[in-house]
Structure formats: C-alpha cells, structure tokens
Design a protein around this motif. Structure first.
Motif, PDB file in Angstrom:
ATOM      1  N   LEU A 102       0.819  -1.211   0.000  1.00 23.02           N
ATOM      2  CA  LEU A 102       0.000   0.000   0.000  1.00 23.02           C
ATOM      3  C   LEU A 102       0.853   1.261   0.000  1.00 23.02           C
ATOM      4  O   LEU A 102       0.539   2.231  -0.710  1.00 23.02           O
ATOM      5  N   TRP A 103       1.931   1.266   0.770  1.00 15.35           N
ATOM      6  CA  TRP A 103       2.752   2.480   0.859  1.00 15.35           C
ATOM      7  C   TRP A 103       3.502   2.722  -0.448  1.00 15.35           C
ATOM      8  O   TRP A 103       3.559   3.855  -0.941  1.00 15.35           O
ATOM      9  N   VAL A 104       4.079   1.664  -1.027  1.00 16.88           N
ATOM     10  CA  VAL A 104       4.783   1.830  -2.301  1.00 16.88           C
ATOM     11  C   VAL A 104       3.796   2.239  -3.395  1.00 16.88           C
ATOM     12  O   VAL A 104       4.093   3.123  -4.214  1.00 16.88           O
ATOM     13  N   PHE A 105       2.615   1.628  -3.400  1.00 14.97           N
ATOM     14  CA  PHE A 105       1.616   2.021  -4.403  1.00 14.97           C
ATOM     15  C   PHE A 105       1.221   3.485  -4.240  1.00 14.97           C
ATOM     16  O   PHE A 105       1.108   4.219  -5.232  1.00 14.97           O
ATOM     17  N   ALA A 106       0.995   3.932  -2.994  1.00 12.32           N
ATOM     18  CA  ALA A 106       0.603   5.320  -2.762  1.00 12.32           C
ATOM     19  C   ALA A 106       1.696   6.284  -3.230  1.00 12.32           C
ATOM     20  O   ALA A 106       1.408   7.311  -3.866  1.00 12.32           O
ATOM     21  N   MET A 107       2.954   5.961  -2.928  1.00 13.65           N
ATOM     22  CA  MET A 107       4.047   6.829  -3.374  1.00 13.65           C
ATOM     23  C   MET A 107       4.191   6.811  -4.887  1.00 13.65           C
ATOM     24  O   MET A 107       4.441   7.846  -5.513  1.00 13.65           O
ATOM     25  N   ASN A 108       4.027   5.635  -5.495  1.00 13.33           N
ATOM     26  CA  ASN A 108       4.067   5.552  -6.952  1.00 13.33           C
ATOM     27  C   ASN A 108       2.939   6.356  -7.593  1.00 13.33           C
ATOM     28  O   ASN A 108       3.118   6.990  -8.635  1.00 13.33           O
ATOM     29  N   ALA A 141       7.302  15.120  -6.659  1.00 15.01           N
ATOM     30  CA  ALA A 141       6.073  14.546  -6.104  1.00 15.01           C
ATOM     31  C   ALA A 141       6.176  13.061  -5.815  1.00 15.01           C
ATOM     32  O   ALA A 141       5.373  12.525  -5.061  1.00 15.01           O
ATOM     33  N   VAL A 142       7.146  12.371  -6.408  1.00 18.86           N
ATOM     34  CA  VAL A 142       7.186  10.907  -6.356  1.00 18.86           C
ATOM     35  C   VAL A 142       8.345  10.450  -5.469  1.00 18.86           C
ATOM     36  O   VAL A 142       9.495  10.435  -5.913  1.00 18.86           O
ATOM     37  N   PRO A 143       8.087  10.059  -4.228  1.00 29.07           N
ATOM     38  CA  PRO A 143       9.178   9.639  -3.348  1.00 29.07           C
ATOM     39  C   PRO A 143       9.963   8.444  -3.874  1.00 29.07           C
ATOM     40  O   PRO A 143      11.178   8.363  -3.673  1.00 29.07           O
ATOM     41  N   THR A 144       9.289   7.503  -4.542  1.00 28.99           N
ATOM     42  CA  THR A 144       9.995   6.323  -5.027  1.00 28.99           C
ATOM     43  C   THR A 144      10.876   6.613  -6.237  1.00 28.99           C
ATOM     44  O   THR A 144      11.646   5.747  -6.657  1.00 28.99           O
ATOM     45  N   ASN A 213      12.119   2.223 -12.688  1.00 34.94           N
ATOM     46  CA  ASN A 213      10.819   2.299 -13.346  1.00 34.94           C
ATOM     47  C   ASN A 213      10.091   3.601 -13.046  1.00 34.94           C
ATOM     48  O   ASN A 213       9.477   4.203 -13.941  1.00 34.94           O
ATOM     49  N   LEU A 214      10.152   4.052 -11.783  1.00 38.31           N
ATOM     50  CA  LEU A 214       9.441   5.281 -11.440  1.00 38.31           C
ATOM     51  C   LEU A 214      10.158   6.525 -11.948  1.00 38.31           C
ATOM     52  O   LEU A 214       9.519   7.503 -12.353  1.00 38.31           O
ATOM     53  N   PHE A 215      11.475   6.491 -11.951  1.00 41.45           N
ATOM     54  CA  PHE A 215      12.236   7.608 -12.501  1.00 41.45           C
ATOM     55  C   PHE A 215      11.956   7.755 -13.995  1.00 41.45           C
ATOM     56  O   PHE A 215      11.745   8.856 -14.495  1.00 41.45           O
ATOM     57  N   ALA A 216      11.944   6.632 -14.707  1.00 42.60           N
ATOM     58  CA  ALA A 216      11.662   6.675 -16.141  1.00 42.60           C
ATOM     59  C   ALA A 216      10.249   7.180 -16.408  1.00 42.60           C
ATOM     60  O   ALA A 216      10.025   7.986 -17.315  1.00 42.60           O
ATOM     61  N   ILE A 252       2.817   1.235 -12.033  1.00 44.63           N
ATOM     62  CA  ILE A 252       2.963   1.537 -10.607  1.00 44.63           C
ATOM     63  C   ILE A 252       2.341   0.452  -9.730  1.00 44.63           C
ATOM     64  O   ILE A 252       2.836   0.177  -8.633  1.00 44.63           O
ATOM     65  N   VAL A 253       1.278  -0.184 -10.223  1.00 49.05           N
ATOM     66  CA  VAL A 253       0.686  -1.301  -9.476  1.00 49.05           C
ATOM     67  C   VAL A 253       1.637  -2.498  -9.498  1.00 49.05           C
ATOM     68  O   VAL A 253       1.896  -3.137  -8.462  1.00 49.05           O
ATOM     69  N   ILE A 254       2.165  -2.808 -10.672  1.00 46.44           N
ATOM     70  CA  ILE A 254       3.063  -3.958 -10.807  1.00 46.44           C
ATOM     71  C   ILE A 254       4.321  -3.768  -9.969  1.00 46.44           C
ATOM     72  O   ILE A 254       4.796  -4.701  -9.303  1.00 46.44           O
ATOM     73  N   GLN A 255       4.875  -2.556  -9.971  1.00 39.31           N
ATOM     74  CA  GLN A 255       6.100  -2.312  -9.209  1.00 39.31           C
ATOM     75  C   GLN A 255       5.861  -2.414  -7.705  1.00 39.31           C
ATOM     76  O   GLN A 255       6.717  -2.915  -6.974  1.00 39.31           O
ATOM     77  N   ALA A 256       4.715  -1.956  -7.235  1.00 34.42           N
ATOM     78  CA  ALA A 256       4.384  -2.120  -5.813  1.00 34.42           C
ATOM     79  C   ALA A 256       4.233  -3.601  -5.479  1.00 34.42           C
ATOM     80  O   ALA A 256       4.699  -4.069  -4.431  1.00 34.42           O
ATOM     81  N   PHE A 257       3.595  -4.352  -6.371  1.00 35.64           N
ATOM     82  CA  PHE A 257       3.406  -5.785  -6.161  1.00 35.64           C
ATOM     83  C   PHE A 257       4.747  -6.518  -6.158  1.00 35.64           C
ATOM     84  O   PHE A 257       5.003  -7.374  -5.301  1.00 35.64           O
ATOM     85  N   ILE A 258       5.627  -6.188  -7.109  1.00 33.81           N
ATOM     86  CA  ILE A 258       6.926  -6.855  -7.197  1.00 33.81           C
ATOM     87  C   ILE A 258       7.774  -6.559  -5.967  1.00 33.81           C
ATOM     88  O   ILE A 258       8.429  -7.459  -5.417  1.00 33.81           O
ATOM     89  N   PHE A 259       7.774  -5.309  -5.514  1.00 35.59           N
ATOM     90  CA  PHE A 259       8.564  -4.960  -4.333  1.00 35.59           C
ATOM     91  C   PHE A 259       8.059  -5.744  -3.123  1.00 35.59           C
ATOM     92  O   PHE A 259       8.854  -6.260  -2.330  1.00 35.59           O
ATOM     93  N   MET A 260       6.748  -5.830  -2.968  1.00 40.45           N
ATOM     94  CA  MET A 260       6.179  -6.591  -1.863  1.00 40.45           C
ATOM     95  C   MET A 260       6.519  -8.067  -1.989  1.00 40.45           C
ATOM     96  O   MET A 260       6.934  -8.722  -1.017  1.00 40.45           O
TER      97      MET A 260
END
Length: 276
Positions: A102-108, A141-144, A213-216, A252-260
C-alpha cells in the motif's frame, strides 16, 4: 506545456533539471530531501487514517461499503500471496507485506499528478506563508523516484532477512552458511565472496528496480509536458498523456506488487533450510 514555475520560459533542459531536483535542506552528507520526507510521511499518515476509519466502520453486513470491499480485497490478495511464499506462521509477514504494497503504491501513484502542480504549490506556500521571495522552487512529487526511498526500504527488508535468518538457524549456523555455500567447505574464501555478492545484490536489485521504473515514468511525463509548446499541439499532448497515464498506472501497481513479493521472498529464503 503546463504552467511553469519559472519567471521566464525555460529551455527543455532547464525544465527537466528543475523537475528532477529535490527540495533540499542542508548541505553535503547531512542534507535531506524535504519533499521526499513530506510526501512519504503524509501518504503514510493517510494510509493509517484510512485503515483506522475502515476498521472502525467495518461491518459484517451482507452488503458492506465499497471502500470496505476494496480494502478487504487488497488485504486478502496480499495475505494469500504472503502465505503462499512464507507458509510458516508469522505475525509480522502479512502486515509487513500489506504495508509495503500500500505504501509503495501510494508513493508511486503520486506520479499521476500533473508534473507542475506541486512545484507551483510549493512556490505559493513559500511566497505567501513563509514570505520567501523564491522562484523555480523544486518539489518532486514521487518519493519512489528518489533513490534514497527505495534503498531505505530495501535496507529494512535486508536487515529483517538477517534477523529472520539468525533467529531461525542461530548465529553460528547462519554465519557458517557463508563458509560452505555454494561450493562446499573446501572453498570457503570463494564461498564468502560469492555469498556476500549474493546478499548485497538483493537490496540493490530490489531498490534499483523500483527506482528505475518510477524515474523513467516521471521523466516521460516531463517530456510529454514539453510537447505542449503551441496551441495546435494540445490534442497530441492530451492523447499522448492519456495513453501514457493508462500504461503507467499499470506499471505503478506492478512495481508495488513486485517490491512486496520480493520482500517476502527474501524473508522466506532467509529462513529456508536450503539457504545458507
């Protein structure tokens, strides 16, 4: 281009450099990215508040609210994934996996905001509340998309994996694994080097995957903003922005899922009898 925080029209390079700069307090090693801290803490507080509200209003009625349905779906999905990867009972794994997702998704998700919105707000606050006559205020705006955040989270997961490994196997057995894995006890020096590289690669890959991914994605939004250099480009800019927004929402959903997922995998590997 969306409305700029510059007093004069910037060049494309100046625009991108500005939007890739953090609001930094201090200098050198002790400097901190204030925008990253503010956004990540605010999002964390909002998630805690949302969880409190949903928990307080939770009902067992046949027709719960849409918000409760959504939260329960996410919780069940994350819990199922965590249990499939970490089958041993542990009170930390489920909540940890849910918090990470949830936190990574929110930041993404902050990447969905217009690229000029928060810099404009930061400039207005600085000028009208703090009386700072400043222009070109940077505010990401994007912490990640700030390398410090993915690395900090990856290091926490790395530290937890060490704690779990030591707790499961004992300190002596855990350290012995570095001597005998993967080539056997007669090649201990090589085993130590290989094991250290393997361990260090885990938080590095975990952090760099999310950051890259988020920087790109953030950079692509800036490039799309730069296409609006004339009124006749507005339809093309809008279409391009819409297409990339839909695609990036999936990212952003996939990256939050992969990190988790990888976080739970690393914790499971640390307690596995096959791992060193």
């Amino acid at each position: 281009m969306s409305e700029s925080v510059f007093t004069q029209d910037p060049t494309a390079v100046e625009y991108i450099q500005h939007h890739l700069s953090n609001l930094t307090l201090g200098e050198g090693f002790w400097s901190v990215h204030a925008d990253t801290i503010i956004i990540s803490w605010v999002l964390g507080a909002l998630l805690l508040w949302l969880g409190h509200v949903v928990g307080k209003r939770m009902t067992t009625d046949a027709e719960p609210s849409g918000l409760q349905n959504g939260i329960e779906t996410v919780v069940e999905f994350v819990n199922d994934q965590a249990q499939s990867l970490f089958p041993r009972a542990d009170p930390l794994i489920g909540p940890l996996a849910l918090t990470i997702f949830l936190w990574v998704f929110a930041m993404n998700f902050m990447d969905m905001l217009p690229v000029d919105l928060l810099p404009l707000i930061a400039q207005w606050i600085g000028q009208n509340i703090f009386g700072v006559e400043a222009h070109n205020v940077p505010f990401r705006a994007v912490p990640t998309a700030d390398l410090a955040v993915p690395f900090a989270m990856a290091l926490v997961v790395f530290g937890l994996s060490i704690v779990y490994g030591v707790r499961k196997k004992g300190l002596g057995t855990y350290l012995k694994g570095f001597l005998v894995h993967p080539f056997g006890k007669y090649l201990a020096p090589f085993n130590i080097v290989m094991s250290l590289v393997e361990e260090i690669a885990k938080p590095l890959s975990l952090a760099l995957r999310l950051f890259g991914n988020l920087f790109a994605g953030e950079l692509v939004f800036m490039l799309i903003a730069l296409t609006g250099f004339a009124w006749y480009m507005a339809p093309f800019q809008a279409a391009l922005g819409w297409v990339w927004t839909v695609f990036h929402l999936l990212i952003i959903v996939i990256q939050a899922f992969i990190f988790m997922l990888l976080s739970v995998v690393y914790l499971a590997l640390a307690t596995s009898d096959d791992a060193h």
